[in-house]
Structures are given as C-alpha cells and as structure tokens.
Motif scaffolding. Sequence first.
Motif, PDB file in Angstrom:
ATOM      1  N   PRO A 107      11.661  11.265  13.108  1.00  0.00           N
ATOM      2  CA  PRO A 107      10.450  11.088  12.306  1.00  0.00           C
ATOM      3  C   PRO A 107      10.048   9.627  12.121  1.00  0.00           C
ATOM      4  N   ALA A 108      10.692   8.729  12.857  1.00  0.00           N
ATOM      5  CA  ALA A 108      10.347   7.307  12.733  1.00  0.00           C
ATOM      6  C   ALA A 108       8.850   7.089  12.920  1.00  0.00           C
ATOM      7  N   ILE A 109       8.288   6.188  12.134  1.00  0.00           N
ATOM      8  CA  ILE A 109       6.860   5.854  12.215  1.00  0.00           C
ATOM      9  C   ILE A 109       6.726   4.582  13.041  1.00  0.00           C
ATOM     10  N   VAL A 110       6.114   4.690  14.212  1.00  0.00           N
ATOM     11  CA  VAL A 110       6.030   3.544  15.109  1.00  0.00           C
ATOM     12  C   VAL A 110       4.616   3.365  15.654  1.00  0.00           C
ATOM     13  N   ASN A 111       4.356   2.151  16.107  1.00  0.00           N
ATOM     14  CA  ASN A 111       3.135   1.765  16.812  1.00  0.00           C
ATOM     15  C   ASN A 111       1.855   2.275  16.142  1.00  0.00           C
ATOM     16  N   GLU A 112       1.035   3.089  16.824  1.00  0.00           N
ATOM     17  CA  GLU A 112      -0.275   3.473  16.276  1.00  0.00           C
ATOM     18  C   GLU A 112      -0.175   4.129  14.905  1.00  0.00           C
ATOM     19  N   GLN A 113       0.835   4.995  14.720  1.00  0.00           N
ATOM     20  CA  GLN A 113       0.957   5.665  13.417  1.00  0.00           C
ATOM     21  C   GLN A 113       1.358   4.676  12.327  1.00  0.00           C
ATOM     22  N   ALA A 114       2.206   3.720  12.659  1.00  0.00           N
ATOM     23  CA  ALA A 114       2.588   2.698  11.683  1.00  0.00           C
ATOM     24  C   ALA A 114       1.379   1.870  11.263  1.00  0.00           C
ATOM     25  N   ILE A 115       0.516   1.549  12.227  1.00  0.00           N
ATOM     26  CA  ILE A 115      -0.682   0.782  11.923  1.00  0.00           C
ATOM     27  C   ILE A 115      -1.657   1.611  11.099  1.00  0.00           C
ATOM     28  N   PHE A 116      -1.839   2.881  11.466  1.00  0.00           N
ATOM     29  CA  PHE A 116      -2.737   3.761  10.716  1.00  0.00           C
ATOM     30  C   PHE A 116      -2.286   3.874   9.263  1.00  0.00           C
ATOM     31  N   ASN A 117      -0.981   4.070   9.045  1.00  0.00           N
ATOM     32  CA  ASN A 117      -0.468   4.189   7.688  1.00  0.00           C
ATOM     33  C   ASN A 117      -0.730   2.916   6.880  1.00  0.00           C
ATOM     34  N   PHE A 118      -0.549   1.753   7.520  1.00  0.00           N
ATOM     35  CA  PHE A 118      -0.830   0.505   6.819  1.00  0.00           C
ATOM     36  C   PHE A 118      -2.316   0.372   6.497  1.00  0.00           C
ATOM     37  N   LEU A 119      -3.163   0.753   7.434  1.00  0.00           N
ATOM     38  CA  LEU A 119      -4.599   0.602   7.219  1.00  0.00           C
ATOM     39  C   LEU A 119      -5.120   1.534   6.122  1.00  0.00           C
ATOM     40  N   CYS A 120      -4.373   2.586   5.792  1.00  0.00           N
ATOM     41  CA  CYS A 120      -4.731   3.396   4.622  1.00  0.00           C
ATOM     42  C   CYS A 120      -4.727   2.522   3.368  1.00  0.00           C
ATOM     43  N   LEU A 121      -3.728   1.663   3.254  1.00  0.00           N
ATOM     44  CA  LEU A 121      -3.619   0.765   2.098  1.00  0.00           C
ATOM     45  C   LEU A 121      -4.757  -0.239   2.102  1.00  0.00           C
ATOM     46  N   GLN A 122      -5.014  -0.814   3.271  1.00  0.00           N
ATOM     47  CA  GLN A 122      -6.086  -1.795   3.391  1.00  0.00           C
ATOM     48  C   GLN A 122      -7.434  -1.164   3.056  1.00  0.00           C
ATOM     49  N   SER A 123      -7.624   0.088   3.422  1.00  0.00           N
ATOM     50  CA  SER A 123      -8.897   0.770   3.166  1.00  0.00           C
ATOM     51  C   SER A 123      -9.124   0.998   1.674  1.00  0.00           C
ATOM     52  N   ILE A 124      -8.055   1.210   0.913  1.00  0.00           N
ATOM     53  CA  ILE A 124      -8.199   1.331  -0.537  1.00  0.00           C
ATOM     54  C   ILE A 124      -8.696   0.012  -1.124  1.00  0.00           C
ATOM     55  N   TYR A 125      -8.109  -1.084  -0.699  1.00  0.00           N
ATOM     56  CA  TYR A 125      -8.595  -2.395  -1.157  1.00  0.00           C
ATOM     57  C   TYR A 125     -10.044  -2.620  -0.748  1.00  0.00           C
ATOM     58  N   ASP A 126     -10.361  -2.280   0.500  1.00  0.00           N
ATOM     59  CA  ASP A 126     -11.727  -2.500   0.997  1.00  0.00           C
ATOM     60  C   ASP A 126     -12.732  -1.708   0.179  1.00  0.00           C
ATOM     61  N   SER A 127     -12.396  -0.465  -0.153  1.00  0.00           N
ATOM     62  CA  SER A 127     -13.301   0.360  -0.945  1.00  0.00           C
ATOM     63  C   SER A 127     -13.437  -0.171  -2.370  1.00  0.00           C
TER      64      SER A 127
END
Length: 357
Positions: free
Chosen positions: A326-346
Amino acid sequence: MRFYLIGAGVINRTHAEAIYKLEDQSSIEIKVADPNPAALASFAEQFPKAITFTDAKEMLSEEPQADDIAIVGTPPFTHFPLSKMALESGRHTLCEKPLVMNREEAEGLLEIAKANNRMLGCCSVRFLQVPKTEQVKNILNSGELGDVYKISFVFRGQRGRPGVEWQPQSRWFLDKSKAAGGIVMDWGPYDFTILNDLLQPESIEVAAAWTAKPETEADPTDVVYDIEGAVGAMLKFQQADGKSVWVQYERASCTHGEPYFTVEIEGTRGAVKWSPYFETDQVLVKSDKNGEVITKEDTIPYPGPIGYMDHPVYFFAQKVKGQQSPAIVNEQAIFNFLCLQSIYDSANGQKPVVLKK
C-alpha cells in the motif's frame, strides 16, 4: 537492502527501528548522515551497526544498487533539495511528511523521480492497512451502506500544537517558511491518505475552505509564529463510476471551542463510525430494521510486531522489492500532497479549487 538515512533525529531513529524489523537482516545495512555531531553520536550509540557520515552528499556518493533506499527525516523546508539529491544519486527515496513545501516542489520531485526511474514515497502511510479501517473499507465497498453521500472527518483538539504544547523545543514547527504550514501539513497528510484510499477519487473539488490561528496566552513571541491552528473545508470527491461523495473536513490543534472527534460515513441504507487513529478500536455500524435504528459494534485492535510507525519503511521496502504494497509513491504521493495545497489555495482565494488526478 541498503538504507541511507538523511538526518539522525528522532524520526529517523524510529525508521531505523522499523528497518531492524524487516526480514533478511543479514543483508541489511544502515548508513546515516547528519552535520550535528551530538545527534550523530547519539544515533550511533542507539544503533552501533550503523555507518555514520557528517555529509549526506558524501554518504550518497557510492555506486547505487537497484534496491537502495534513502530516507529523508529532516524538517520540511529541506525535503525538496535532499530528496532531489537522493533520487539523483540513483536511490529510491522515502520522505517524511509533508512531502514538500508547495506545488512547484511536488511537481519538480515527480519529474526527477521519473527521469531517474526511481520511486518517490511519502511517510503519510502510517495508518494504512490498519484492521479497523480495512473493515470499514470492506463495508463501504460491499454496498451495505447504500449510496454513500457524506463523510464527516473532524478532529478538534484544544491544545496540541507542535512547537508549543508538543515538542516545544522545535520552534520551527511554527514558522511557515520551515514547516510549510500548520495543522494542514501536520495531520492533513494522514487524513487525505486515508480518505483517498477509501474513496479512490478521480478528482476532488474544494468547494470552500478556511483557516484560523486561535490565540492563547502561551503563544511564543520571540520566534516566527505564522501557521494556522485550525482548518475546515467542504470537499466533493468524484469517483470513477460518476458518483460523488461530500466530505466535511475539520482539523484543529488549538481551539477555544469544544474538543471532539467524529469520523462517520453515511449512506442511504446505513452508516459506519470509527477512528482511523488512536482514539478507539470500535467500529459502529448503524442501519434500520422495521423502522428502528439498530447498531452493530465490533472492537478491532491492531496487534502484531509491525506497528503504525513501522509502516512507512515496511510498505516502501515491499514496493521496492516488487511486492504487493500500500505504499504511496510517485503520482499518488503528489496527488495526496496537492490535496493539502488545494485547501490552502481555496482558503486564500476564497473560491473553489478543483484537483484532478
């Protein structure tokens, strides 16, 4: 396997303990680099088999092997340059959470990982594959709840700020230029790893979001303190089958309001309530029988030698070996991080933000 630990602090000592729980110990080597002599000496005292370096670049200069793993266990503002260096040295790289400081660094690291044909992983997986949450996932996927329309994901603590009430000696937690943010970057990586694992969204719309910085008389005045202590958002998770689920999200490490938590998935035929973290091992399923609410309660503890804190190393090593993980790597790791960034952006723009996979 050879492990290259960048940083000799508390978190990489936790990772070292996890490494020594892996199978085939005869082939495992640990190397660690830290410019702080005291931290390095203390690490070596706890793990005498580890080979120590004062410079990470020197440590990573030897010829890489196919299954080498570098682990970045330093403050967030160093994650991008150190992960970049590790990936470019030819090593799979596991980085502490939050993965990076911002969107540009996240996208940049993904490009570097791809260019070097290496995996980039994040330590936000600590609470994946926990039996109680796996049970919830089974209930969700079985259709038992009917059409799922809402998830409440709320954790409100009155006093639990890193750098103040918790680990007060590490004041860098309070400085956005070093920590990337407050409670969003501290617990958000775990929260969205769990939500994304449960719902498998194709896109997420942050319909609205807010952040706040509650004030207390214990607030430090001699250091930079510019991170949020509370956050809330309404999010629409769009799934591959065209269905959408609304998520009411709230986190607080400081609030003058009532402290409580609730994590509940609601559907047209039932609901399930639990905590993916430490609060309880109970899983409560509510449904209807003849017009009456019925409740089924299970207690599902998490036994075994591999615990929450071992998961990042354990899962990532599995992934590097080509095993199911279940390791989170590459595209999924970036997507998960961008969820956080999107909260700040909103929250900052006071407008909806859509994040697509």
